[in-house]
Design a protein around this motif. Structure first.
Motif, PDB file in Angstrom:
ATOM      1  N   THR A  39       0.832  -1.202   0.000  1.00  0.00           N
ATOM      2  CA  THR A  39       0.000   0.000   0.000  1.00  0.00           C
ATOM      3  C   THR A  39       0.868   1.255   0.000  1.00  0.00           C
ATOM      4  O   THR A  39       0.564   2.237  -0.686  1.00  0.00           O
ATOM      5  CB  THR A  39      -0.928   0.006   1.222  1.00  0.00           C
ATOM      6  N   ASP A  40       1.962   1.239   0.775  1.00  0.00           N
ATOM      7  CA  ASP A  40       2.890   2.370   0.779  1.00  0.00           C
ATOM      8  C   ASP A  40       3.449   2.599  -0.622  1.00  0.00           C
ATOM      9  O   ASP A  40       3.573   3.745  -1.076  1.00  0.00           O
ATOM     10  CB  ASP A  40       4.051   2.120   1.746  1.00  0.00           C
ATOM     11  N   ILE A  41       3.789   1.523  -1.307  1.00  0.00           N
ATOM     12  CA  ILE A  41       4.347   1.639  -2.658  1.00  0.00           C
ATOM     13  C   ILE A  41       3.307   2.227  -3.606  1.00  0.00           C
ATOM     14  O   ILE A  41       3.630   3.051  -4.473  1.00  0.00           O
ATOM     15  CB  ILE A  41       4.862   0.274  -3.152  1.00  0.00           C
ATOM     16  N   GLN A  42       2.044   1.833  -3.444  1.00  0.00           N
ATOM     17  CA  GLN A  42       0.984   2.417  -4.269  1.00  0.00           C
ATOM     18  C   GLN A  42       0.890   3.921  -4.045  1.00  0.00           C
ATOM     19  O   GLN A  42       0.714   4.695  -4.996  1.00  0.00           O
ATOM     20  CB  GLN A  42      -0.348   1.761  -3.937  1.00  0.00           C
ATOM     21  N   ILE A  43       1.017   4.362  -2.804  1.00  0.00           N
ATOM     22  CA  ILE A  43       0.976   5.797  -2.504  1.00  0.00           C
ATOM     23  C   ILE A  43       2.173   6.493  -3.148  1.00  0.00           C
ATOM     24  O   ILE A  43       2.033   7.550  -3.784  1.00  0.00           O
ATOM     25  CB  ILE A  43       0.962   6.035  -0.985  1.00  0.00           C
ATOM     26  N   LEU A  44       3.343   5.911  -2.995  1.00  0.00           N
ATOM     27  CA  LEU A  44       4.555   6.495  -3.566  1.00  0.00           C
ATOM     28  C   LEU A  44       4.470   6.593  -5.089  1.00  0.00           C
ATOM     29  O   LEU A  44       4.984   7.540  -5.695  1.00  0.00           O
ATOM     30  CB  LEU A  44       5.770   5.661  -3.175  1.00  0.00           C
ATOM     31  N   LYS A  45       3.813   5.630  -5.713  1.00  0.00           N
ATOM     32  CA  LYS A  45       3.683   5.591  -7.171  1.00  0.00           C
ATOM     33  C   LYS A  45       2.514   6.429  -7.686  1.00  0.00           C
ATOM     34  O   LYS A  45       2.289   6.526  -8.890  1.00  0.00           O
ATOM     35  CB  LYS A  45       3.502   4.145  -7.637  1.00  0.00           C
ATOM     36  N   LYS A 218     -16.153 -24.813  -5.479  1.00  0.00           N
ATOM     37  CA  LYS A 218     -15.522 -24.746  -4.154  1.00  0.00           C
ATOM     38  C   LYS A 218     -14.128 -24.116  -4.237  1.00  0.00           C
ATOM     39  O   LYS A 218     -13.127 -24.689  -3.809  1.00  0.00           O
ATOM     40  CB  LYS A 218     -15.464 -26.135  -3.501  1.00  0.00           C
ATOM     41  N   THR A 219     -14.095 -22.931  -4.836  1.00  0.00           N
ATOM     42  CA  THR A 219     -12.853 -22.172  -4.965  1.00  0.00           C
ATOM     43  C   THR A 219     -12.921 -20.916  -4.106  1.00  0.00           C
ATOM     44  O   THR A 219     -13.931 -20.216  -4.099  1.00  0.00           O
ATOM     45  CB  THR A 219     -12.603 -21.775  -6.435  1.00  0.00           C
ATOM     46  N   ALA A 220     -11.850 -20.635  -3.378  1.00  0.00           N
ATOM     47  CA  ALA A 220     -11.703 -19.373  -2.655  1.00  0.00           C
ATOM     48  C   ALA A 220     -10.724 -18.495  -3.433  1.00  0.00           C
ATOM     49  O   ALA A 220      -9.617 -18.937  -3.744  1.00  0.00           O
ATOM     50  CB  ALA A 220     -11.192 -19.610  -1.241  1.00  0.00           C
ATOM     51  N   VAL A 221     -11.146 -17.289  -3.746  1.00  0.00           N
ATOM     52  CA  VAL A 221     -10.302 -16.353  -4.489  1.00  0.00           C
ATOM     53  C   VAL A 221      -9.974 -15.172  -3.585  1.00  0.00           C
ATOM     54  O   VAL A 221     -10.878 -14.529  -3.034  1.00  0.00           O
ATOM     55  CB  VAL A 221     -10.993 -15.857  -5.766  1.00  0.00           C
ATOM     56  N   PHE A 222      -8.693 -14.881  -3.422  1.00  0.00           N
ATOM     57  CA  PHE A 222      -8.246 -13.732  -2.632  1.00  0.00           C
ATOM     58  C   PHE A 222      -7.749 -12.651  -3.592  1.00  0.00           C
ATOM     59  O   PHE A 222      -6.887 -12.924  -4.438  1.00  0.00           O
ATOM     60  CB  PHE A 222      -7.114 -14.131  -1.689  1.00  0.00           C
ATOM     61  N   VAL A 223      -8.271 -11.454  -3.446  1.00  0.00           N
ATOM     62  CA  VAL A 223      -7.867 -10.343  -4.303  1.00  0.00           C
ATOM     63  C   VAL A 223      -6.951  -9.425  -3.497  1.00  0.00           C
ATOM     64  O   VAL A 223      -7.382  -8.779  -2.540  1.00  0.00           O
ATOM     65  CB  VAL A 223      -9.086  -9.564  -4.824  1.00  0.00           C
ATOM     66  N   THR A 224      -5.671  -9.385  -3.867  1.00  0.00           N
ATOM     67  CA  THR A 224      -4.677  -8.587  -3.140  1.00  0.00           C
ATOM     68  C   THR A 224      -3.965  -7.638  -4.093  1.00  0.00           C
ATOM     69  O   THR A 224      -2.781  -7.375  -3.957  1.00  0.00           O
ATOM     70  CB  THR A 224      -3.654  -9.497  -2.436  1.00  0.00           C
ATOM     71  N   THR A 225      -4.692  -7.125  -5.061  1.00  0.00           N
ATOM     72  CA  THR A 225      -4.133  -6.297  -6.128  1.00  0.00           C
ATOM     73  C   THR A 225      -4.067  -4.821  -5.730  1.00  0.00           C
ATOM     74  O   THR A 225      -4.714  -4.402  -4.770  1.00  0.00           O
ATOM     75  CB  THR A 225      -5.010  -6.424  -7.377  1.00  0.00           C
ATOM     76  N   PRO A 226      -3.310  -4.002  -6.479  1.00  0.00           N
ATOM     77  CA  PRO A 226      -3.361  -2.552  -6.253  1.00  0.00           C
ATOM     78  C   PRO A 226      -4.770  -2.009  -6.450  1.00  0.00           C
ATOM     79  O   PRO A 226      -5.560  -2.539  -7.256  1.00  0.00           O
ATOM     80  CB  PRO A 226      -2.396  -1.996  -7.317  1.00  0.00           C
ATOM     81  N   LYS A 227      -5.076  -0.953  -5.743  1.00  0.00           N
ATOM     82  CA  LYS A 227      -6.434  -0.397  -5.717  1.00  0.00           C
ATOM     83  C   LYS A 227      -6.948  -0.036  -7.105  1.00  0.00           C
ATOM     84  O   LYS A 227      -8.146  -0.176  -7.390  1.00  0.00           O
ATOM     85  CB  LYS A 227      -6.440   0.835  -4.814  1.00  0.00           C
ATOM     86  N   ASN A 228      -6.087   0.420  -7.997  1.00  0.00           N
ATOM     87  CA  ASN A 228      -6.544   0.906  -9.295  1.00  0.00           C
ATOM     88  C   ASN A 228      -7.001  -0.202 -10.243  1.00  0.00           C
ATOM     89  O   ASN A 228      -7.596   0.079 -11.278  1.00  0.00           O
ATOM     90  CB  ASN A 228      -5.455   1.744  -9.970  1.00  0.00           C
ATOM     91  N   VAL A 229      -6.733  -1.471  -9.907  1.00  0.00           N
ATOM     92  CA  VAL A 229      -7.192  -2.565 -10.772  1.00  0.00           C
ATOM     93  C   VAL A 229      -8.150  -3.516 -10.063  1.00  0.00           C
ATOM     94  O   VAL A 229      -8.656  -4.451 -10.675  1.00  0.00           O
ATOM     95  CB  VAL A 229      -5.994  -3.368 -11.348  1.00  0.00           C
ATOM     96  N   THR A 230      -8.412  -3.275  -8.779  1.00  0.00           N
ATOM     97  CA  THR A 230      -9.228  -4.200  -7.996  1.00  0.00           C
ATOM     98  C   THR A 230     -10.610  -4.396  -8.597  1.00  0.00           C
ATOM     99  O   THR A 230     -11.088  -5.528  -8.752  1.00  0.00           O
ATOM    100  CB  THR A 230      -9.357  -3.712  -6.540  1.00  0.00           C
ATOM    101  N   ASN A 231     -11.293  -3.306  -8.944  1.00  0.00           N
ATOM    102  CA  ASN A 231     -12.670  -3.415  -9.421  1.00  0.00           C
ATOM    103  C   ASN A 231     -12.772  -4.261 -10.686  1.00  0.00           C
ATOM    104  O   ASN A 231     -13.658  -5.111 -10.809  1.00  0.00           O
ATOM    105  CB  ASN A 231     -13.259  -2.024  -9.660  1.00  0.00           C
ATOM    106  N   SER A 232     -11.874  -4.035 -11.631  1.00  0.00           N
ATOM    107  CA  SER A 232     -11.922  -4.801 -12.875  1.00  0.00           C
ATOM    108  C   SER A 232     -11.582  -6.270 -12.630  1.00  0.00           C
ATOM    109  O   SER A 232     -12.170  -7.167 -13.254  1.00  0.00           O
ATOM    110  CB  SER A 232     -10.971  -4.196 -13.911  1.00  0.00           C
ATOM    111  N   ILE A 233     -10.639  -6.528 -11.712  1.00  0.00           N
ATOM    112  CA  ILE A 233     -10.288  -7.917 -11.369  1.00  0.00           C
ATOM    113  C   ILE A 233     -11.483  -8.623 -10.750  1.00  0.00           C
ATOM    114  O   ILE A 233     -11.821  -9.762 -11.113  1.00  0.00           O
ATOM    115  CB  ILE A 233      -9.088  -7.948 -10.407  1.00  0.00           C
TER     116      ILE A 233
END
Length: 373
Positions: A39-45, A218-233
Protein backbone atom coordinates in the motif's frame (compact mmCIF):
# COMPACT_ATOMS: atom_id res chain seq x y z
CA UNK A 1 15.41 15.90 21.33
CA UNK A 2 14.56 15.91 17.64
CA UNK A 3 12.29 13.69 15.60
CA UNK A 4 13.61 12.79 12.15
CA UNK A 5 10.95 11.72 9.69
CA UNK A 6 10.50 10.93 6.00
CA UNK A 7 8.17 13.40 4.31
CA UNK A 8 6.57 12.36 1.03
CA UNK A 9 5.38 15.33 -0.97
CA UNK A 10 5.59 16.44 -4.56
CA UNK A 11 6.34 12.90 -5.67
CA UNK A 12 9.60 12.53 -3.74
CA UNK A 13 10.76 11.70 -0.21
CA UNK A 14 12.89 13.95 1.98
CA UNK A 15 14.33 13.48 5.45
CA UNK A 16 13.26 16.32 7.73
CA UNK A 17 13.47 17.01 11.45
CA UNK A 18 11.46 18.78 14.13
CA UNK A 19 12.09 19.16 17.87
CA UNK A 20 9.97 17.12 20.26
CA UNK A 21 8.46 19.47 22.81
CA UNK A 22 8.02 18.61 26.46
CA UNK A 23 4.24 18.78 26.03
CA UNK A 24 3.73 15.72 23.89
CA UNK A 25 0.09 14.88 23.20
CA UNK A 26 -0.73 11.20 23.31
CA UNK A 27 1.58 8.24 23.87
CA UNK A 28 5.12 8.89 22.60
CA UNK A 29 6.83 5.83 21.13
CA UNK A 30 10.39 5.43 19.88
CA UNK A 31 10.25 3.43 16.66
CA UNK A 32 12.55 0.41 16.60
CA UNK A 33 11.64 -0.99 13.20
CA UNK A 34 8.97 -0.66 10.53
CA UNK A 35 7.89 -2.25 7.29
CA UNK A 36 7.31 -0.98 3.77
CA UNK A 37 3.94 -2.26 2.57
CA UNK A 38 2.52 -2.69 -0.91
CA UNK A 39 0.00 0.00 0.00
CA UNK A 40 2.89 2.37 0.78
CA UNK A 41 4.35 1.64 -2.66
CA UNK A 42 0.98 2.42 -4.27
CA UNK A 43 0.98 5.80 -2.50
CA UNK A 44 4.56 6.50 -3.57
CA UNK A 45 3.68 5.59 -7.17
CA UNK A 46 0.63 7.87 -7.19
CA UNK A 47 -1.89 5.01 -7.38
CA UNK A 48 -3.44 6.05 -4.07
CA UNK A 49 -3.87 9.53 -2.62
CA UNK A 50 -3.70 9.77 1.16
CA UNK A 51 -3.84 12.65 3.61
CA UNK A 52 -0.64 12.19 5.58
CA UNK A 53 2.85 12.90 4.26
CA UNK A 54 4.48 10.42 6.66
CA UNK A 55 3.82 6.87 5.53
CA UNK A 56 4.24 3.50 7.23
CA UNK A 57 1.60 1.52 9.14
CA UNK A 58 3.62 -1.49 10.29
CA UNK A 59 6.00 -1.09 13.18
CA UNK A 60 7.53 -2.02 16.51
CA UNK A 61 8.40 0.50 19.18
CA UNK A 62 9.28 1.26 22.77
CA UNK A 63 7.35 3.63 25.01
CA UNK A 64 9.52 6.73 25.40
CA UNK A 65 7.66 8.51 28.22
CA UNK A 66 5.50 7.15 31.04
CA UNK A 67 1.82 7.44 30.17
CA UNK A 68 -1.15 7.42 32.53
CA UNK A 69 -4.48 8.78 31.35
CA UNK A 70 -8.08 7.70 31.83
CA UNK A 71 -7.06 4.37 33.35
CA UNK A 72 -4.56 3.49 30.61
CA UNK A 73 -0.97 3.05 31.76
CA UNK A 74 2.23 2.43 29.81
CA UNK A 75 5.68 2.63 31.30
CA UNK A 76 8.85 3.92 29.70
CA UNK A 77 10.78 1.10 28.04
CA UNK A 78 7.70 -1.07 27.42
CA UNK A 79 7.73 -2.80 24.02
CA UNK A 80 4.60 -2.26 21.93
CA UNK A 81 2.96 -2.96 18.61
CA UNK A 82 0.42 -0.55 17.16
CA UNK A 83 -2.67 -1.77 15.37
CA UNK A 84 -2.79 0.67 12.42
CA UNK A 85 -6.60 0.36 12.11
CA UNK A 86 -9.04 1.33 14.85
CA UNK A 87 -12.20 -0.77 15.00
CA UNK A 88 -13.97 2.02 16.88
CA UNK A 89 -12.89 4.94 14.68
CA UNK A 90 -12.56 4.58 10.90
CA UNK A 91 -10.79 7.96 10.75
CA UNK A 92 -7.76 6.43 12.48
CA UNK A 93 -5.45 4.79 9.97
CA UNK A 94 -1.72 5.14 10.50
CA UNK A 95 0.30 6.08 7.46
CA UNK A 96 -2.84 7.08 5.56
CA UNK A 97 -4.68 9.86 7.34
CA UNK A 98 -2.38 10.04 10.37
CA UNK A 99 1.45 10.22 10.45
CA UNK A 100 2.90 6.74 10.23
CA UNK A 101 6.03 4.85 11.26
CA UNK A 102 8.57 6.36 8.86
CA UNK A 103 10.03 8.51 11.62
CA UNK A 104 12.16 8.17 14.74
CA UNK A 105 9.26 8.79 17.12
CA UNK A 106 5.53 8.41 16.70
CA UNK A 107 2.77 9.81 18.89
CA UNK A 108 -0.46 7.84 19.27
CA UNK A 109 -3.45 10.10 20.10
CA UNK A 110 -5.16 9.61 23.46
CA UNK A 111 -8.44 8.51 21.88
CA UNK A 112 -6.66 5.73 19.94
CA UNK A 113 -4.80 4.58 23.06
CA UNK A 114 -8.15 4.34 24.84
CA UNK A 115 -9.59 2.42 21.89
CA UNK A 116 -6.89 -0.19 22.47
CA UNK A 117 -4.66 0.12 19.39
CA UNK A 118 -1.47 -0.05 21.49
CA UNK A 119 -0.53 -3.67 22.22
CA UNK A 120 2.00 -4.43 24.95
CA UNK A 121 4.15 -7.42 24.01
CA UNK A 122 7.26 -9.40 24.80
CA UNK A 123 9.41 -9.39 21.67
CA UNK A 124 12.34 -11.78 21.23
CA UNK A 125 12.63 -11.97 17.45
CA UNK A 126 15.01 -10.03 15.25
CA UNK A 127 13.49 -6.57 14.69
CA UNK A 128 13.24 -7.24 10.94
CA UNK A 129 10.31 -9.61 11.57
CA UNK A 130 8.23 -6.78 13.01
CA UNK A 131 7.74 -5.72 9.37
CA UNK A 132 5.53 -8.73 8.69
CA UNK A 133 3.50 -9.10 11.89
CA UNK A 134 0.56 -7.08 10.59
CA UNK A 135 0.71 -8.66 7.09
CA UNK A 136 0.68 -12.15 8.65
CA UNK A 137 -2.34 -11.09 10.70
CA UNK A 138 -4.06 -9.95 7.49
CA UNK A 139 -3.35 -13.31 5.85
CA UNK A 140 -4.70 -15.18 8.90
CA UNK A 141 -7.87 -13.09 8.80
CA UNK A 142 -8.34 -13.78 5.09
CA UNK A 143 -7.98 -17.53 5.51
CA UNK A 144 -10.43 -17.62 8.39
CA UNK A 145 -12.92 -15.55 6.37
CA UNK A 146 -13.24 -18.34 3.78
CA UNK A 147 -12.71 -21.35 6.05
CA UNK A 148 -16.42 -22.11 6.57
CA UNK A 149 -16.78 -22.68 2.81
CA UNK A 150 -14.26 -25.56 2.95
CA UNK A 151 -12.55 -24.61 -0.34
CA UNK A 152 -10.85 -27.25 -2.44
CA UNK A 153 -9.01 -24.72 -4.58
CA UNK A 154 -7.31 -21.43 -3.69
CA UNK A 155 -6.61 -18.73 -6.25
CA UNK A 156 -4.59 -15.72 -5.08
CA UNK A 157 -4.68 -12.68 -7.36
CA UNK A 158 -1.67 -10.49 -6.57
CA UNK A 159 1.90 -11.60 -5.94
CA UNK A 160 2.74 -9.09 -3.22
CA UNK A 161 3.48 -9.82 0.42
CA UNK A 162 -0.14 -10.64 1.39
CA UNK A 163 -0.63 -13.03 -1.51
CA UNK A 164 2.62 -14.84 -0.73
CA UNK A 165 1.80 -15.01 2.96
CA UNK A 166 -1.59 -16.57 2.27
CA UNK A 167 0.17 -19.24 0.21
CA UNK A 168 2.81 -19.74 2.90
CA UNK A 169 0.20 -20.20 5.62
CA UNK A 170 -1.73 -22.69 3.51
CA UNK A 171 1.44 -24.71 3.14
CA UNK A 172 2.30 -24.35 6.84
CA UNK A 173 -1.12 -25.75 7.72
CA UNK A 174 -0.43 -28.69 5.38
CA UNK A 175 -3.40 -27.76 3.21
CA UNK A 176 -3.76 -30.29 0.40
CA UNK A 177 -5.91 -28.09 -1.83
CA UNK A 178 -4.54 -26.66 -5.06
CA UNK A 179 -2.92 -23.22 -4.76
CA UNK A 180 -2.47 -20.82 -7.67
CA UNK A 181 -0.84 -17.39 -7.47
CA UNK A 182 -1.31 -14.77 -10.19
CA UNK A 183 1.42 -12.12 -10.49
CA UNK A 184 1.62 -8.82 -12.31
CA UNK A 185 5.19 -9.32 -13.54
CA UNK A 186 7.79 -11.96 -14.33
CA UNK A 187 10.06 -10.55 -11.60
CA UNK A 188 7.39 -11.16 -8.98
CA UNK A 189 6.68 -14.64 -10.32
CA UNK A 190 10.33 -15.71 -10.39
CA UNK A 191 10.97 -14.63 -6.80
CA UNK A 192 7.89 -16.35 -5.42
CA UNK A 193 8.26 -19.50 -7.50
CA UNK A 194 11.95 -19.98 -6.79
CA UNK A 195 12.19 -18.94 -3.13
CA UNK A 196 8.86 -18.66 -1.37
CA UNK A 197 6.10 -20.84 -2.81
CA UNK A 198 7.71 -23.54 -5.00
CA UNK A 199 4.76 -25.86 -4.28
CA UNK A 200 2.18 -23.51 -5.86
CA UNK A 201 1.27 -22.89 -9.49
CA UNK A 202 2.36 -19.46 -10.71
CA UNK A 203 1.05 -17.30 -13.54
CA UNK A 204 1.55 -13.81 -14.91
CA UNK A 205 -1.82 -12.17 -15.36
CA UNK A 206 -3.37 -11.59 -18.76
CA UNK A 207 -6.98 -11.44 -19.94
CA UNK A 208 -7.36 -15.24 -19.99
CA UNK A 209 -5.41 -16.36 -16.91
CA UNK A 210 -8.01 -15.63 -14.25
CA UNK A 211 -10.81 -17.26 -16.25
CA UNK A 212 -8.70 -20.38 -16.77
CA UNK A 213 -8.11 -20.76 -13.02
CA UNK A 214 -11.77 -20.61 -12.07
CA UNK A 215 -13.00 -23.82 -13.69
CA UNK A 216 -13.64 -25.62 -10.40
CA UNK A 217 -16.38 -25.38 -7.82
CA UNK A 218 -15.52 -24.75 -4.15
CA UNK A 219 -12.85 -22.17 -4.97
CA UNK A 220 -11.70 -19.37 -2.65
CA UNK A 221 -10.30 -16.35 -4.49
CA UNK A 222 -8.25 -13.73 -2.63
CA UNK A 223 -7.87 -10.34 -4.30
CA UNK A 224 -4.68 -8.59 -3.14
CA UNK A 225 -4.13 -6.30 -6.13
CA UNK A 226 -3.36 -2.55 -6.25
CA UNK A 227 -6.43 -0.40 -5.72
CA UNK A 228 -6.54 0.91 -9.30
CA UNK A 229 -7.19 -2.57 -10.77
CA UNK A 230 -9.23 -4.20 -8.00
CA UNK A 231 -12.67 -3.42 -9.42
CA UNK A 232 -11.92 -4.80 -12.88
CA UNK A 233 -10.29 -7.92 -11.37
CA UNK A 234 -13.31 -8.59 -9.15
CA UNK A 235 -15.65 -8.12 -12.13
CA UNK A 236 -13.68 -10.69 -14.09
CA UNK A 237 -13.78 -13.14 -11.19
CA UNK A 238 -17.54 -12.77 -10.74
CA UNK A 239 -18.09 -13.50 -14.43
CA UNK A 240 -16.05 -16.70 -14.34
CA UNK A 241 -16.26 -18.19 -10.86
CA UNK A 242 -18.14 -21.47 -10.39
CA UNK A 243 -20.70 -22.63 -7.82
CA UNK A 244 -20.10 -22.88 -4.07
CA UNK A 245 -17.22 -20.42 -4.09
CA UNK A 246 -16.18 -17.25 -2.28
CA UNK A 247 -14.32 -14.09 -3.27
CA UNK A 248 -12.44 -12.24 -0.53
CA UNK A 249 -11.44 -8.68 -1.44
CA UNK A 250 -8.47 -7.67 0.71
CA UNK A 251 -7.36 -4.83 -1.60
CA UNK A 252 -8.58 -1.29 -1.56
CA UNK A 253 -11.55 -0.62 -3.85
CA UNK A 254 -12.11 2.23 -6.30
CA UNK A 255 -15.25 4.09 -5.22
CA UNK A 256 -16.29 5.06 -8.77
CA UNK A 257 -15.62 2.18 -11.15
CA UNK A 258 -18.45 -0.35 -11.19
CA UNK A 259 -18.01 -3.99 -10.21
CA UNK A 260 -19.82 -6.35 -12.55
CA UNK A 261 -21.94 -3.42 -13.78
CA UNK A 262 -23.04 -2.61 -10.24
CA UNK A 263 -22.06 0.05 -7.74
CA UNK A 264 -18.86 -0.68 -5.78
CA UNK A 265 -20.77 0.35 -2.66
CA UNK A 266 -21.66 -3.31 -2.05
CA UNK A 267 -18.09 -4.31 -1.33
CA UNK A 268 -17.39 -0.95 0.34
CA UNK A 269 -20.17 -1.60 2.84
CA UNK A 270 -19.04 -5.18 3.48
CA UNK A 271 -15.46 -4.08 4.13
CA UNK A 272 -16.69 -1.28 6.42
CA UNK A 273 -18.66 -3.78 8.52
CA UNK A 274 -15.76 -6.23 8.60
CA UNK A 275 -13.29 -3.82 10.18
CA UNK A 276 -10.68 -5.55 12.36
CA UNK A 277 -12.86 -8.68 12.37
CA UNK A 278 -12.63 -11.56 14.79
CA UNK A 279 -13.31 -15.02 13.47
CA UNK A 280 -15.65 -15.79 16.36
CA UNK A 281 -17.74 -12.72 15.57
CA UNK A 282 -21.05 -14.28 14.49
CA UNK A 283 -22.11 -11.24 12.44
CA UNK A 284 -18.91 -11.48 10.41
CA UNK A 285 -19.45 -15.16 9.70
CA UNK A 286 -23.13 -15.05 8.84
CA UNK A 287 -24.02 -11.54 7.74
CA UNK A 288 -21.20 -9.59 6.19
CA UNK A 289 -20.99 -11.43 2.90
CA UNK A 290 -22.95 -10.70 -0.25
CA UNK A 291 -24.68 -13.45 -2.20
CA UNK A 292 -24.21 -12.95 -5.92
CA UNK A 293 -27.63 -13.52 -7.46
CA UNK A 294 -27.27 -15.53 -10.63
CA UNK A 295 -30.05 -17.74 -12.00
CA UNK A 296 -27.59 -20.17 -13.56
CA UNK A 297 -25.25 -20.45 -10.59
CA UNK A 298 -25.57 -20.82 -6.83
CA UNK A 299 -23.53 -20.43 -3.69
CA UNK A 300 -21.27 -17.63 -4.90
CA UNK A 301 -20.36 -15.12 -2.19
CA UNK A 302 -18.41 -11.88 -2.02
CA UNK A 303 -16.73 -10.62 1.14
CA UNK A 304 -13.90 -8.33 2.23
CA UNK A 305 -12.31 -6.82 5.32
CA UNK A 306 -10.27 -3.87 6.56
CA UNK A 307 -7.58 -4.16 9.16
CA UNK A 308 -7.03 -6.88 11.73
CA UNK A 309 -7.89 -7.43 15.36
CA UNK A 310 -5.38 -7.18 18.19
CA UNK A 311 -5.85 -10.91 18.74
CA UNK A 312 -4.70 -11.58 15.19
CA UNK A 313 -1.64 -9.37 15.74
CA UNK A 314 -0.71 -11.43 18.80
CA UNK A 315 -1.41 -14.68 16.95
CA UNK A 316 0.79 -13.52 14.06
CA UNK A 317 3.64 -12.69 16.45
CA UNK A 318 3.35 -16.12 18.04
CA UNK A 319 3.31 -17.84 14.64
CA UNK A 320 6.43 -15.97 13.53
CA UNK A 321 8.20 -16.82 16.77
CA UNK A 322 7.50 -20.52 16.23
CA UNK A 323 8.37 -20.56 12.50
CA UNK A 324 11.01 -17.86 12.11
CA UNK A 325 13.06 -19.60 9.43
CA UNK A 326 10.05 -20.15 7.16
CA UNK A 327 9.43 -16.43 6.76
CA UNK A 328 12.97 -15.12 6.50
CA UNK A 329 13.12 -15.16 2.68
CA UNK A 330 10.01 -13.02 2.45
CA UNK A 331 11.98 -10.01 3.71
CA UNK A 332 13.92 -9.10 0.59
CA UNK A 333 15.50 -5.83 1.71
CA UNK A 334 16.73 -4.56 5.07
CA UNK A 335 17.79 -0.92 5.35
CA UNK A 336 18.53 1.56 8.11
CA UNK A 337 16.41 4.64 8.65
CA UNK A 338 19.17 6.94 7.36
CA UNK A 339 18.92 5.22 3.96
CA UNK A 340 15.14 5.26 3.77
CA UNK A 341 14.48 8.41 1.75
CA UNK A 342 17.02 7.40 -0.91
CA UNK A 343 15.59 3.87 -1.04
CA UNK A 344 12.03 5.16 -1.43
CA UNK A 345 13.02 7.59 -4.16
CA UNK A 346 14.77 4.81 -6.06
CA UNK A 347 11.63 2.72 -5.70
CA UNK A 348 9.48 5.57 -7.00
CA UNK A 349 11.58 5.85 -10.15
CA UNK A 350 11.84 2.09 -10.73
CA UNK A 351 9.60 0.43 -13.28
CA UNK A 352 9.92 -3.18 -12.14
CA UNK A 353 10.38 -2.81 -8.34
CA UNK A 354 13.89 -4.27 -8.57
CA UNK A 355 16.51 -2.69 -6.29
CA UNK A 356 20.01 -4.12 -5.78
CA UNK A 357 19.14 -6.83 -8.31
CA UNK A 358 16.27 -8.12 -6.18
CA UNK A 359 12.52 -7.69 -6.50
CA UNK A 360 11.12 -5.65 -3.60
CA UNK A 361 8.65 -7.96 -1.86
CA UNK A 362 9.06 -6.82 1.74
CA UNK A 363 11.41 -4.21 3.16
CA UNK A 364 12.28 -3.93 6.84
CA UNK A 365 13.49 -0.53 8.09
CA UNK A 366 15.65 -0.51 11.21
CA UNK A 367 15.88 2.64 13.29
CA UNK A 368 18.76 1.17 15.24
CA UNK A 369 21.64 -1.17 14.49
CA UNK A 370 20.69 -3.28 17.48
CA UNK A 371 17.51 -4.28 19.25
CA UNK A 372 17.95 -1.46 21.74
CA UNK A 373 14.97 -2.34 23.90
Amino acid sequence: MNNDYIRFTGGICRTESLPITSKVEGLLIRVIASGLCGTDIQILKGIRNEKTEILGHEGLGVVEMDYKKNGYCFRRGQTVLINPTNRHDTNFLLGHNLPGFFQRYISIPDFAVQDGVVISIEYKLSPIFSAIIEPVAVALTALEAVERFSPMHYVIIGGGIIGNLIGKLLWLNKNKSSISLVHRSNQSLEMSQNKILPFAEHFVNDKDVIASLLNNEKTAVFVTTPKNVTNSIVSSIICNIKNNSIIDVISGVDNVEKINKKSPSIIYNIRAKNICPEYDDISYLQMNTHYIDDKERNGIYLTGHRGVSNKKMIKALSLLSENESLFHDMITHVICFDQLSDFLNELISSVDRVINDKYVLKTAILNSNRMDL
